[in-house]
Design a protein around this motif. Structure first.
Motif, PDB file in Angstrom:
ATOM      1  N   ALA A   1       0.807  -1.219   0.000  1.00  0.00           N
ATOM      2  CA  ALA A   1       0.000   0.000   0.000  1.00  0.00           C
ATOM      3  C   ALA A   1       0.838   1.267   0.000  1.00  0.00           C
ATOM      4  O   ALA A   1       1.858   1.366   0.696  1.00  0.00           O
ATOM      5  CB  ALA A   1      -0.903   0.009   1.232  1.00  0.00           C
ATOM      6  N   ASP A   2       0.377   2.224  -0.777  1.00  0.00           N
ATOM      7  CA  ASP A   2       0.912   3.586  -0.756  1.00  0.00           C
ATOM      8  C   ASP A   2      -0.233   4.509  -0.351  1.00  0.00           C
ATOM      9  O   ASP A   2      -1.067   4.854  -1.183  1.00  0.00           O
ATOM     10  CB  ASP A   2       1.435   3.935  -2.158  1.00  0.00           C
ATOM     11  CG  ASP A   2       1.855   5.387  -2.275  1.00  0.00           C
ATOM     12  OD1 ASP A   2       2.307   5.960  -1.264  1.00  0.00           O
ATOM     13  OD2 ASP A   2       1.737   5.952  -3.388  1.00  0.00           O
TER      14      ASP A   2
ATOM     15  N   ASN B   1      -1.655   8.080   1.117  1.00  0.00           N
ATOM     16  CA  ASN B   1      -1.196   9.461   1.032  1.00  0.00           C
ATOM     17  C   ASN B   1      -2.129  10.429   1.732  1.00  0.00           C
ATOM     18  O   ASN B   1      -3.344  10.260   1.706  1.00  0.00           O
ATOM     19  CB  ASN B   1      -1.108   9.876  -0.444  1.00  0.00           C
ATOM     20  CG  ASN B   1      -0.198   8.971  -1.219  1.00  0.00           C
ATOM     21  OD1 ASN B   1       1.005   8.913  -0.954  1.00  0.00           O
ATOM     22  ND2 ASN B   1      -0.763   8.216  -2.166  1.00  0.00           N
TER      23      ASN B   1
ATOM     24  N   GLY C   1      -5.043   6.685  -1.817  1.00  0.00           N
ATOM     25  CA  GLY C   1      -4.137   5.548  -1.731  1.00  0.00           C
ATOM     26  C   GLY C   1      -4.196   4.631  -2.933  1.00  0.00           C
ATOM     27  O   GLY C   1      -5.213   4.549  -3.634  1.00  0.00           O
ATOM     28  N   ASN C   2      -3.072   3.978  -3.172  1.00  0.00           N
ATOM     29  CA  ASN C   2      -2.933   2.995  -4.244  1.00  0.00           C
ATOM     30  C   ASN C   2      -2.392   1.715  -3.623  1.00  0.00           C
ATOM     31  O   ASN C   2      -1.427   1.760  -2.879  1.00  0.00           O
ATOM     32  CB  ASN C   2      -1.938   3.481  -5.290  1.00  0.00           C
ATOM     33  CG  ASN C   2      -2.245   4.889  -5.765  1.00  0.00           C
ATOM     34  OD1 ASN C   2      -3.397   5.197  -6.064  1.00  0.00           O
ATOM     35  ND2 ASN C   2      -1.241   5.755  -5.810  1.00  0.00           N
ATOM     36  N   VAL C   3      -2.972   0.585  -3.969  1.00  0.00           N
ATOM     37  CA  VAL C   3      -2.587  -0.668  -3.328  1.00  0.00           C
ATOM     38  C   VAL C   3      -2.429  -1.773  -4.371  1.00  0.00           C
ATOM     39  O   VAL C   3      -3.341  -1.974  -5.198  1.00  0.00           O
ATOM     40  CB  VAL C   3      -3.647  -1.102  -2.295  1.00  0.00           C
ATOM     41  CG1 VAL C   3      -3.133  -2.254  -1.442  1.00  0.00           C
ATOM     42  CG2 VAL C   3      -4.078   0.067  -1.407  1.00  0.00           C
TER      43      VAL C   3
ATOM     44  N   GLY D   1       1.023   0.337   4.447  1.00  0.00           N
ATOM     45  CA  GLY D   1       1.403   1.695   4.056  1.00  0.00           C
ATOM     46  C   GLY D   1       2.602   2.209   4.832  1.00  0.00           C
ATOM     47  O   GLY D   1       3.392   3.008   4.310  1.00  0.00           O
TER      48      GLY D   1
END
Lengths: 386, 386, 386, 386
Positions: C224-225, C227, C239-241, C375
């Motif tokens: 996970a990223d 933000n 977020g991008n996962v 994350g």
């Protein structure tokens, strides 16, 4: 004295080649380029036959590119080709490109520029050394609405860019068709011909270039999950990548060739502080422009309200759809116009100069090497290295 | 002996002409036609300058079509043009076409074929008399998915056709732009140059041809409401027409050039006993196929499941959108392939022969005369007369 | 004896509450549920006023949920509420839910089920202990075409699933509107009220549930990223996962509330060996079904060709669009039908039982804890822990 | 004193009735109306059973509407129904409506209002005489984006309206399903139950109402082609109509129930001097707004930028699609709010009063009589008579 057409030679693109035919159409469309010679196949016999069926003069349908460069070099100024178009598989880009530059010919080359990043850097150095021009056919940046998108971002219409999502699903490698005689599939899944990546090299590079081209940002970190989905392949046929850009924006890049049922569904969404945009390659004349507090606008090719870059790359009025071949032709036309300006001693406009070049080619090869390295890493973030 | 390109001369299409440029692109795309000579303007000076900027050899950039036909007739077989492309406004179609045929040249001509039905019939008779070939550029029948639609109807997939709805809204004549220096608007609103109809002649004919081409039916009765919406015009700029077809089906044809905000939104829906189809020119690679008891199917250009006619008229794989210029080019390519077959003594395939001809041109002119007559009548139904 | 309506009490949802109104509409639509009592606000005065404007009998418009559970428990069987609908912010789910179960009431609760995973597990245990039913309103799984998608995957129409891409962009938190009096924004960006995640908790959970529901797969790893894009926030707003599923499939989940210009654009694409599917929440009655070698099919709500699950969750014939409120109502209706079956001593059908429950709620809370942990991790892959 | 719900009785709508269920949902959604009594079938036994399954108190589930009006009249003020909803086939509208008005009940009635224009005029007169309110469910005018369209036209955003094109294709009567036990098909194709028109009465009236509602114009002339496409029918199942409006605008109305493969594809396009709009019932939350010189705008339900009329008729934020049932419910809600205002002695807002009434019902019946008369005439234009 009458203006001359720009004369093109071609390396590769003989019988059954897909992309060679596309390049010729792109070169033909605007009647500004003359296809005058070629070394259309590494098989001399195929080269000859192909030349004939393509109306090449027999004397200028060469058996090899080496032969072509030498023979053309010896022709008078007003006959000799101006540039060579290299449309072979990746592994056969570097050598003819270097040789062409050494013989004083400009070069147009299909993406990715070379087989390795190292080759790409050498080629870029050679371009700088010779002062010749190298054009790279990142087709999708040739679409007028992609150029419109880039201009709107550049003009700050959306404020600071916060997020870039690009996806490029195709389905044509869902089955192991490389084992069933599909030549396009065969070379693309073969490391000796394609390099260290399959899907990311073939279409991921397009997606990355589009993301950077429209957003005006540069990828600085990535986190890649590359997959071999169809058993028995040596190269990735699918991948998902998290991105960070140089202004702090985040992003996603998805590319897949096993997305069963998809055609060529390159799509990009960019979000800024004030709004966002969305573009679909399969519906290329439409650019969706979204706002925080106002109705979405649908920008369309061919209208007066568009930027000079969009207009310059359009041939017909609104509602007369232009497509993939015209986008491709825009790259050829801009490149050829730049060459013509050189011949005529005039200055090319910014619109003419707007085509991908050797530096973009290096960046594309760096993307491939970085994304493969990230894919192998167990660390989340991998710094993008040039 | 090496194959030759098919050589094209052009009448009209000099500087600032819209449709001339489209014709040249269409002729260029496939690299099979050589644009070798022209009489590009009725103004000899403009003709020369245009020829130069289009890379015509000075000697073959003629001051008039009469001069061109005579000079070209005198050239050797392997140099002389094969056909002439006539891209002037309607009033200037008949005379050069007749003269070309009299000099033994094949003819390609923009629609509508002539200024009057009477001229059209004379031209058709001349074509029959000479055995030469006349091709009419009803562009929209050149789209692969239009050809797919026609084939599916022909094969009876939808059963008996019951209803055909075609609409062609454009917005570009919403303002009286013919008074503001818009040359395209000027000649199309001028009876001396366009004939007895404006909108119906310019785009209604396309709509009628498309309806008959896809459905395989013939219009037998019509009931027209033709309108002059923008004050001060002499010709219709809008119209709605009820239709009856030869199998009893009913239909509607709408064409308008005052549909503010529309681009070139030609759309057709055909309904049969078992299902129906829908096609939009602005999204040309998609054909919606609807069924009574099953999910709608979305046929798309470039797939293996399409008919030979659709495939023959496509250059790229699915998902690489082709558009208006390729549809136009399909007509040129089929015509040129038919001419090439003639030169080579081979038989053209049904796919090659699938382009509009003089008989279609007569039918188009008849449509114009009938729709105008119906528009003036107080009777509901007007019998379509040829 | 006449059938009875199922009687509902409500906790929360008083004046100015968005989701409370949605719940009431969902409960009302089918005329099967009677809204009989409520503790509509933590402020007793607001609770009373809200009850009055919603036509609650004065005696059953309670000042607190504790009061409600006690008073209702004392009412006769044929008057007492059957279940309570809890529509407060996340932090106020657990306590009333536990208390309701302890008083013998079934529970319907908005997602995410609780504030923490620990609470969720306790609630699940209590449900199992009491034998009562808990329903969780993951709205999007209530859409008929989502159910159709799930059934087609389950029946193996697409072969093994290879890839799942789900995205949920919204734009409504693009500005720091929580500082400008937007109450919806205020509690969702407040850790005390929302828990450890903002965007992922609010809408990422919907996306994850949808991905698992349709594909029938379970997430096993994620990367996970998350933000915080808008300065000053304490919780992720974007977020991008990257995902891995239990059968080896890969996936992407994107959720954002700063995607300026987007409304509620939840979209899912699933790809298998033989084809794929695509569904857009904003066009919910359409399910695109794609095939390797055949035209895409467009499945639509209301047709005979659909599965029993899709049909059971539809009220109108095809072409009469149902939407978000009907999807919500489907969850209420299935839950209420299951309760009614219990009261009548009949067995609920599989279609009735198809609503999210306590186990799904635990999984949703686990998603939130895992995605936040990933994350924060510098490792690429994080194992999904329950 | 506490506010009361508005109490509804229903005539018709028992087991297997399609539109009755829709009416009940529409009445239920907003929790403002109580379904308190009914005469749900002309068969007393079915009436009773239906009442039971719909949770009606046994005593108020009547065997006939006559019985219902009499019994309800005798009930106290705070129990007696306020209005009756009449959801029987066309032939059974007039008598119960008149009787209801005579007993002092407001009336809501499905369209078309009556079986004949004569009945409609009598009903309108009775409404005027009694001062009671009659509401007609022209569903499609209940959509928020239809209201937005109407407001934008009214505010002159598009200048003078020049052209109105409305089409309403359905496919459900493509086969002679009235012979196969389809009850919906049976009464709609039976002159004794439907009146003098089939398709035009059933859906053409919706199309005509929508055209006049959005454009603010009145049809003054028409030219109709009505067709019986499926053999053996007594009434039109298809038709095409040319229109003239009171400001000189022209138009087309197409309605068909044999458009195989279509669902409920009501669509309208309106063109003015400065731009136009387009709305599709199957994608109801989108309104396309087109301009002469600027990008098309896509207005969407739920946004702040919309008119008060659009906002008033929406329950959820943008991106949470509302549909057919909510549009229907808007008519019920506005009608009920108007009744509530009457009870409370307040003045209903213009937004509340915006529902179709008896005058619209007369106009709808006039449309049917005029369109049938025009269909039989050999004259092109037929003057619309009231």
């Amino acid at each position: 004295m009458a203006q001359q057409k720009i004369r093109m030679g071609m390396v590769g693109g003989g019988k059954n080649a897909f992309i060679g035919a596309v390049h010729r159409i792109a070169a033909n469309i605007d009647g500004q380029i003359e296809f005058c010679c070629g070394a259309l196949s590494s098989n001399p016999e195929t080269a000859k036959t192909s030349g004939e069926s393509l109306f090449l003069p027999e004397a200028r349908s060469y058996g090899s590119y080496k032969e072509m460069f030498e023979a053309e070099s010896a022709l008078p100024d007003d006959v000799r080709m101006h540039f060579v178009s290299i449309v072979t598989p990746n592994f056969a880009h570097f050598e003819p490109a270097m040789m062409a530059l050494d013989h004083g010919f400009h070069v147009l080359i299909d993406k990715p520029m070379t087989l390795t990043l190292e080759e790409a850097k050498k080629l870029e150095a050679k371009v700088q050394e010779t002062g010749l021009i190298l054009c790279l056919t990142h087709t999708y940046s040739g679409y007028p609405m992609v150029k419109q998108a880039r201009q709107m971002v550049k003009e700050g219409k959306f404020g600071k860019i916060r997020k870039v999502c690009v996806e490029y699903p195709q389905g044509w490698l869902s089955l192991p068709s490389e084992k069933d005689g599909n030549q396009q599939a065969a070379w693309r899944t073969d490391p000796a011909k394609s390099g260290i990546s399959g899907c990311m090299g073939d279409i991921g590079t397009h997606a990355a270039q589009l993301a950077e081209y429209i957003s005006g940002l540069k990828i600085t970190k990535l986190c890649a999950d590359l997959n071999i989905v169809v058993d028995g392949r040596a190269l990735d046929d699918d991948g998902n990548v998290l991105l960070k850009f140089d202004n702090g924006a985040n992003g996603i890049l998805m590319a897949s060739q096993i997305a069963a049922g998809e055609e060529n569904a390159l799509t990009i969404k960019v979000y800024g502080e004030k709004g966002g945009l969305e573009w679909h390659q399969e519906e290329p004349n439409t650019l969706r422009v979204k706002w925080l507090d106002a109705p979405m606008q649908v920008y369309r090719t061919g209208h007066d309200y568009l930027s000079s870059f969009a207009k310059h790359n359009t041939r017909t009025p609104s509602g007369h759809p232009e497509g993939y071949l015209e986008a491709f032709a825009n790259i050829y036309r801009n490149f050829a116009s730049t060459l013509a300006a050189g011949l005529n001693g005039t200055t090319p406009t910014p619109e003419m100069l707007d085509f991908p070049n050797a530096t973009d080619g290096v960046r594309g090869m760096a993307f491939i090497e970085n994304v493969v390295a990230s894919g192998k890493s167990t660390e989340k973030w991998y710094d993008f290295k040039l």
